[in-house]
Design a protein around this motif. Structure first.
Motif, short mmCIF file in Angstrom:
data_model
loop_
_atom_site.label_atom_id
_atom_site.label_comp_id
_atom_site.label_asym_id
_atom_site.label_seq_id
_atom_site.Cartn_x
_atom_site.Cartn_y
_atom_site.Cartn_z
N UNK A 130 24.75 -48.44 -63.74
CA UNK A 130 24.73 -47.29 -64.65
C UNK A 130 23.40 -47.27 -65.39
N UNK A 131 22.87 -46.07 -65.61
CA UNK A 131 21.54 -46.00 -66.23
C UNK A 131 21.43 -44.78 -67.14
N UNK A 132 20.41 -44.81 -67.98
CA UNK A 132 20.06 -43.61 -68.74
C UNK A 132 18.54 -43.44 -68.68
N UNK A 133 18.08 -42.23 -68.98
CA UNK A 133 16.64 -41.97 -69.01
C UNK A 133 16.25 -41.84 -70.48
N UNK A 134 15.27 -42.62 -70.90
CA UNK A 134 14.85 -42.55 -72.30
C UNK A 134 13.66 -41.60 -72.43
N UNK A 135 13.87 -40.48 -73.10
CA UNK A 135 12.77 -39.53 -73.33
C UNK A 135 12.31 -39.57 -74.78
N UNK A 136 13.26 -39.78 -75.68
CA UNK A 136 12.91 -39.87 -77.09
C UNK A 136 13.95 -40.70 -77.82
N UNK A 137 13.75 -40.86 -79.12
CA UNK A 137 14.62 -41.79 -79.86
C UNK A 137 16.08 -41.31 -79.94
N UNK A 138 16.29 -39.99 -79.72
CA UNK A 138 17.68 -39.50 -79.70
C UNK A 138 18.47 -40.12 -78.55
N UNK A 139 17.73 -40.59 -77.54
CA UNK A 139 18.43 -41.17 -76.38
C UNK A 139 18.93 -42.59 -76.65
N UNK A 140 18.60 -43.13 -77.82
CA UNK A 140 19.04 -44.50 -78.11
C UNK A 140 20.57 -44.62 -78.10
N UNK A 141 21.24 -43.50 -78.49
CA UNK A 141 22.70 -43.63 -78.53
C UNK A 141 23.28 -43.82 -77.13
#
Ligand SMILES: Cc1ncc(C[n+]2csc(CCOP(=O)(O)OP(=O)(O)O)c2C)c(N)n1
Length: 368
Positions: A130-141
């Motif tokens: 499972x993964x996420x893409x980090x674009x900005x600090x809002x993606x920290x959640x």
């Protein structure tokens, strides 16, 4: 954009306090943070598989989640321990992968990065990571949720970071204490004058290949044929071995310290199997200069002893401009497999190009 210190603060809050990895240009702003960690909090790994292995070992002693950082090209190196050790159906070990995503769709990049960038997500899906893409600090959640999932289910999770997303202080000077007055480009230029017309040159990933390519163009240097190992870091020496066994020409591998360390076991094969035409040159600057100057710790490595122990016939050392021609001549005259360590200062040519038309490069290299 994400400030690098914010990211690390967040990871610390989530209980991550151990890192192991191989540097990458996308993640270069992590350098200052990581290199200030204590010896037991950050391990520079030889290759991405070893980074995964370190994190596995850390878990065995602490039961804690850690972070392996890597460029997506290094996912290939990492897959073996990911599947064969850490997988849910084997030992079920949680790790967070922080992946620099070169060649992400829509971005301009080099062919080898475009090839890997296009399949990075597919690979993660295939691996059931499972993964996420980090674009900005809002993606920290999103990242926080993934970390919780990883801890709870004892599985590997990942975050992908595109070029120019992470920002931080990466202007810090590379601390190069080497006693050398030679720059990489100065050495390569002399080398290109000293080699035979049909010598084969196989150069490692990053600045070595880029400078070799650029110097040829800039000064119209025609002796020899090049094969630029633009991806597949650490494999230039074995490409050179395979090639050298089936040609009577001299075959020169132009290696870097980060690259040689990445697959150092190859030296055993070269020492054992290479013929007299095999010439291994190490451009040693103690750093992964091409991706931001992170330390390789090669200053602690005795390459003379290693070359001898793995079966090379002779070792040469060079750190003064005035000796360049003389030592290069001696090196080429002595029977291989032999090893020349060139201590170089950091610093590369301005406006560096990237090797282009790789299929043509290959065809020209293969001309008998
Ligand atoms: C498998 C893999 N991991 C990481 C990278 C990113 N990378 C490209 S060049 C490089 C540094 C190479 O260091 P070194 O061989 O010492 O040469 P220098 O950059 O100092 O010229 C790295 C880490 C890569 N291309 N492939």
């Amino acid at each position: 954009m994400i400030k690098v210190n914010k990211l690390f603060k967040f990871l610390k809050k989530k209980g991550i306090n151990f890192y192991s990895g191989v540097p990458d240009s996308v993640l270069k702003s992590t350098k200052t943070y990581l290199e200030k960690r204590k010896r037991w909090q950050h391990i520079t790994a030889a290759n991405e598989g070893s980074a995964i292995a370190t994190c596995i070992g850390y878990f065995l002693s602490t039961s804690k989640l850690s972070c392996a950082y890597l460029q997506n090209s290094g996912l290939g190196n990492a897959i073996n321990p990911i599947i064969s050790i850490a997988h849910k159906k084997v030992y079920s070990i949680p790790i967070l992968l922080m992946i620099g995503w070169r060649g992400s769709p829509g971005m301009k990049d080099e062919p080898q990065h475009l090839a890997k960038g296009a399949i990075t997500i597919k690979l993660l899906k295939l691996l059931n990571i499972k993964f996420c893409i980090l674009n900005n600090q809002n993606d920290f959640h999103k990242l926080g949720k993934l970390i919780n999932f990883s801890k709870k289910n004892k599985v590997i999770v990942a975050c992908l970071i595109r070029k120019n997303v992470l920002i931080g202080n990466n202007k810090e000077k590379i601390n190069n204490t080497f006693k050398s007055d030679i720059k990489r480009a100065e050495f390569i230029k002399i080398l290109l004058n000293e080699i035979g017309k049909k010598t084969k040159l196989i150069s490692t990933t990053g600045y070595a290949s880029r400078e070799l390519y650029q110097l040829r163009k800039k000064h119209n240097l025609k002796k020899g044929r090049d094969f630029y190992v633009v991806g597949g870091m650490g494999h230039a020496s074995m490409v050179a071995l395979g090639s050298s066994l089936y040609t009577s020409k001299q075959v020169v591998c132009l290696d870097g310290d980060g690259s040689i360390i990445m697959h150092m076991g190859s030296l055993t094969s070269i020492g054992n199997f290479a013929k007299a035409n095999y010439k291994h040159i190490l451009l040693n600057n103690f750093s992964h200069e091409s991706v931001g100057g992170q330390k390789t710790f090669s200053e602690k490595v005795d390459f003379a002893a290693i070359a001898k122990a793995t079966g090379y016939k002779k070792y040469f050392y060079l750190n003064k401009k005035e000796n360049m021609k003389k030592i290069i001549k001696k090196f080429f005259m002595s029977k291989g497999p032999n090893f020349l360590e060139v201590a170089i200062k950091t610093g590369s040519m301005k406006g560096l190009l990237r090797p282009k038309n790789l299929i043509t490069v290959k065809k020209q290299f293969m001309v008998k």
